[in-house]
Design a protein around this motif. Structure first.
Motif, PDB file in Angstrom:
ATOM      1  N   GLN B 151       0.828  -1.257  -0.009  1.00 41.00           N
ATOM      2  CA  GLN B 151      -0.105  -0.011  -0.204  1.00 41.00           C
ATOM      3  C   GLN B 151       0.789   1.166  -0.064  1.00 41.00           C
ATOM      4  O   GLN B 151       0.181   2.270   0.052  1.00 41.00           O
ATOM      5  N   GLY B 152       2.212   1.125   0.043  1.00 35.55           N
ATOM      6  CA  GLY B 152       3.029   2.105  -0.063  1.00 35.55           C
ATOM      7  C   GLY B 152       3.160   3.057   1.350  1.00 35.55           C
ATOM      8  O   GLY B 152       3.930   4.094   1.265  1.00 35.55           O
ATOM      9  N   LYS B 153       2.969   2.400   2.338  1.00 39.50           N
ATOM     10  CA  LYS B 153       3.164   3.106   3.496  1.00 39.50           C
ATOM     11  C   LYS B 153       4.697   3.040   4.077  1.00 39.50           C
ATOM     12  O   LYS B 153       5.102   4.032   4.759  1.00 39.50           O
ATOM     13  N   PHE B 154       5.474   2.012   3.637  1.00 36.74           N
ATOM     14  CA  PHE B 154       6.738   2.116   3.729  1.00 36.74           C
ATOM     15  C   PHE B 154       7.353   1.133   2.714  1.00 36.74           C
ATOM     16  O   PHE B 154       6.750   0.100   2.377  1.00 36.74           O
ATOM     17  N   PRO B 155       8.744   1.345   2.257  1.00 35.40           N
ATOM     18  CA  PRO B 155       9.345   0.255   1.438  1.00 35.40           C
ATOM     19  C   PRO B 155       9.893  -0.801   2.068  1.00 35.40           C
ATOM     20  O   PRO B 155       9.870  -0.990   3.309  1.00 35.40           O
ATOM     21  N   PHE B 398      -3.250   8.529  -0.310  1.00 36.50           N
ATOM     22  CA  PHE B 398      -3.414   9.278   0.670  1.00 36.50           C
ATOM     23  C   PHE B 398      -4.053   8.266   1.962  1.00 36.50           C
ATOM     24  O   PHE B 398      -4.357   8.401   3.060  1.00 36.50           O
ATOM     25  N   LEU B 399      -3.929   7.072   1.676  1.00 36.26           N
ATOM     26  CA  LEU B 399      -4.514   5.847   2.312  1.00 36.26           C
ATOM     27  C   LEU B 399      -3.918   5.873   3.819  1.00 36.26           C
ATOM     28  O   LEU B 399      -4.590   5.901   4.821  1.00 36.26           O
ATOM     29  N   TYR B 492      -5.421  15.667   5.076  1.00 39.09           N
ATOM     30  CA  TYR B 492      -6.131  15.011   4.253  1.00 39.09           C
ATOM     31  C   TYR B 492      -7.590  14.561   4.613  1.00 39.09           C
ATOM     32  O   TYR B 492      -8.547  14.410   3.641  1.00 39.09           O
ATOM     33  N   LEU B 493      -7.983  14.573   5.821  1.00 38.33           N
ATOM     34  CA  LEU B 493      -9.147  14.334   6.309  1.00 38.33           C
ATOM     35  C   LEU B 493     -10.198  15.285   5.904  1.00 38.33           C
ATOM     36  O   LEU B 493     -11.468  15.336   5.301  1.00 38.33           O
ATOM     37  N   TRP B 494      -9.547  16.767   5.848  1.00 38.17           N
ATOM     38  CA  TRP B 494     -10.424  17.937   5.491  1.00 38.17           C
ATOM     39  C   TRP B 494     -10.615  17.991   3.756  1.00 38.17           C
ATOM     40  O   TRP B 494     -11.616  18.030   3.444  1.00 38.17           O
TER      41      TRP B 494
END
Lengths: 63, 525
Positions: B151-155, B398-399, B492-494
């Motif tokens: 999901q691209g949160k970290f490599p 932006f997950l 991001y929530l906004w």
């Protein structure tokens, strides 16, 4: 597996399968009715034409 | 109906077969939730005892709302409207009500924006399973890291960037748009006729495999499939005293039947004027319940208990449905003979369940562009595809900042119940229950018991109101005020909220334009 667990599982399954069987039966019945519909319509038309013919014939017989 | 309307009536498509309609409607309802959310919710809320509120909710909420939405859809289709702005307008000639109907287009699109991304995970995981990409990932933590790096949160050693996920997301969007561009009969109906039987075949193969697993590791005799079924079904009656159990059951019925989305109305609008809805609606709902309770309940949880034991499965279940589906299941399949094939079947089954739902979620927007703005089908599908791609790209990138969860809460949780409440009030109290009852029974192949007249009028709206208030009080206020949200997530929530408002605004403008066009063409008399 506990008896109550089996009872709940089997009851839920029976309920859903029962509902499913009811739906399948009714769907088949509806399909049969749909297929029969033109025949019934034809029969109705024949009866109507016979009745009409009979009505037309009646005044002649009175004459 | 005036002559112009009758003339236009024949330009809309109709379902070609009844089985196609039932499969498409069932495909709309059968989704990831049937295989992942249901077993987790049942295990968390009293096991077998959960089925008591679950079936009560099915009877008082599920079946009535199915009939309400099918009736509204067929009614709207008669006047060339396949979406709620037009349907509401025909039900109540109020100049503002059509703007309320915007929810029936915007909410499914918002849900589809993030649903497509999750759907793309199932597609990629099915391919990863087939080619043993999970090899060497042997713990839940490692599988969690695998998913996070995907999901691209970290490599990680598996994925250095988010691009693999993004490519699968784009492929998923292309498949969706391709089906939508073919229309109702050639696209949606044909897809359902192939996807659902394949899904059931895969599911039955998996269920048979689960039943024949027995006790996979003799060193742990307590870890068996039957312990899994016991964990899922053993009733804990004390949970019935807890209101959260009842709310969870009602929520599950709500999600699983895909009610309150606006998608059922659109599908039902392609029915003919006197086509049955009572039996077809009940059949599609029952097919969904079969998939959820019998098939969905017989795969993930029993197999997790057989391999991990009850306590670890409890931990997996409490951490959510995705942990069960995307962390526990790939580990289990690695331990099975031909595990890569079974893994492929599991994830591809989820993909099929997902795609039949995502096309249903996209169809209201396509139908709106076609019916109200007279945009040709292919162009309409491309426009919707573009919105899904742009919105979905935000979800992809932006997950990690909670973007998806924010959309899911407002559109996929609160929004659905609120909309279902509005449409029930519209149907039973504004359109009028007498007319509504007539609509339900028009062309019906079964006699609907009169008790449903009173359930729809009084019980269903009350049930929905309770659910709405309970959910809002439970988490709505916290989400609204962004409590416990890390500072870096706030923008991001906004942005997610801005996306929701922007789509609603665009919807308002398009409705205004559409009604101007209708007026000019004399289609509103």
């Amino acid at each position: 597996m506990t008896t109550s667990g089996i009872i709940f599982m089997v009851s839920a399954w029976i309920l859903i399968i029962g509902l499913g069987i009811f739906c399948i039966i009714e769907l088949f019945r509806a399909q049969e009715d749909e297929e029969k519909a033109p025949e019934i319509e034809k029969e109705k038309e024949i009866i109507a034409s016979l009745e009409q013919a009979a009505e037309e014939k009646q005044p002649h017989s009175e004459d | 109906m005036d002559k112009k309307e009758i003339k236009h009536h024949h330009t809309r498509e109709f379902w070609s077969t009844r089985i196609g309609l039932i499969l498409a409607m069932a495909g709309n309802a059968v989704g990831l939730g049937n295989f992942l959310r249901f077993p987790v919710k049942a295990a968390q809320n009293g096991g077998g005892a959960f089925m008591i509120p679950y079936f009560i909710a099915f009877l008082l909420l599920g079946i009535p709302l199915i009939w309400i939405e099918w009736s509204m859809g067929r009614f709207g289709g008669r006047y060339q409207h396949g979406t709620t702005p037009g349907i509401f307008y025909r039900m109540w000639h109020n100049r503002f009500i059509k703007y309320v109907g915007v929810l029936g287009i915007v909410m499914p699109i918002l849900i589809c924006i993030y649903y497509n991304y999750i759907e793309s995970w199932t597609l990629s995981y099915s391919i990863f399973s087939l080619f043993n990409k999970f090899q060497g990932v042997e713990t839940r933590e490692a599988m969690g890291s695998f998913l996070s790096s995907y999901q691209g949160k970290f490599p990680s050693t598996h994925f250095s960037s988010i691009w693999t996920a993004y490519i699968f997301f784009i492929i998923t969007i292309i498949i969706n748009v391709h089906i939508l561009r073919k229309g109702v009969v050639k696209g949606i109906e044909t897809c359902a006729k192939f996807a659902l039987p394949i899904l059931f075949f895969f599911a039955i193969v998996l269920v048979v495999r689960v039943f024949t697993l027995g006790t996979p590791d003799p060193a742990f005799p307590e870890r068996s499939v039957w312990s899994g079924f016991n964990f899922l079904w053993n009733p804990d009656f004390s949970r019935l005293k807890d209101s959260s159990c009842w709310i969870a059951a009602a929520g599950q019925i709500f999600f699983t039947l895909s009610i309150g989305f606006g998608a059922i109305q659109t599908y039902a609008s392609y029915l003919r004027e006197k086509d049955d809805i009572a039996l077809s609606g009940l059949s599609s709902g029952t097919l969904n319940e079969f998939t959820e309770v019998i098939i969905g309940g017989s795969i993930a949880i029993p197999v997790a208990v057989a391999f991990f034991g009850v306590s670890e499965t409890q931990a997996i279940a409490s951490s959510g449905s995705f942990d069960l589906g995307f962390q526990a299941m790939p580990l289990i399949f690695q331990k099975l003979y031909l595990g890569n094939i079974f893994g492929f079947l599991w994830f591809f089954l989820l993909f099929l369940a997902g795609i039949t739902s995502s096309i249903a979620l996209s169809q209201p927007a396509v139908a709106f562009l076609q019916d109200e703005l007279k945009i040709p089908l292919r162009k309409a599908a491309n426009c919707v595809g573009a919105v899904l791609f742009i919105g979905g790209s935000m979800v992809v990138f932006f997950l990690k900042y909670g973007f998806l969860d924010e959309l899911d809460f407002w559109a996929g949780t609160i929004g659905l119940v609120a909309f279902a409440f509005i449409e029930t009030i519209m149907f039973a109290w504004i359109f009028g229950m007498e007319r509504g009852w007539h609509e339900i029974n028009l062309g019906a192949d079964i006699k609907v018991h009169k008790i449903f007249y009173y359930i729809i009028k009084y019980v269903t709206p009350l049930f929905l109101l309770i659910l709405l208030v309970a959910w809002f009080c439970q988490s709505g206020i916290d989400v609204l005020l962004m409590k416990n949200v890390p500072a870096e997530n706030v923008p991001y929530l906004w942005l997610a909220r801005f996306l929701i408002i922007a789509l609603v605004m665009v919807g308002f403008v398009l409705i205004k334009v559409a009604w101007k066009l209708h007026k000019a063409a004399g289609r509103l008399e």
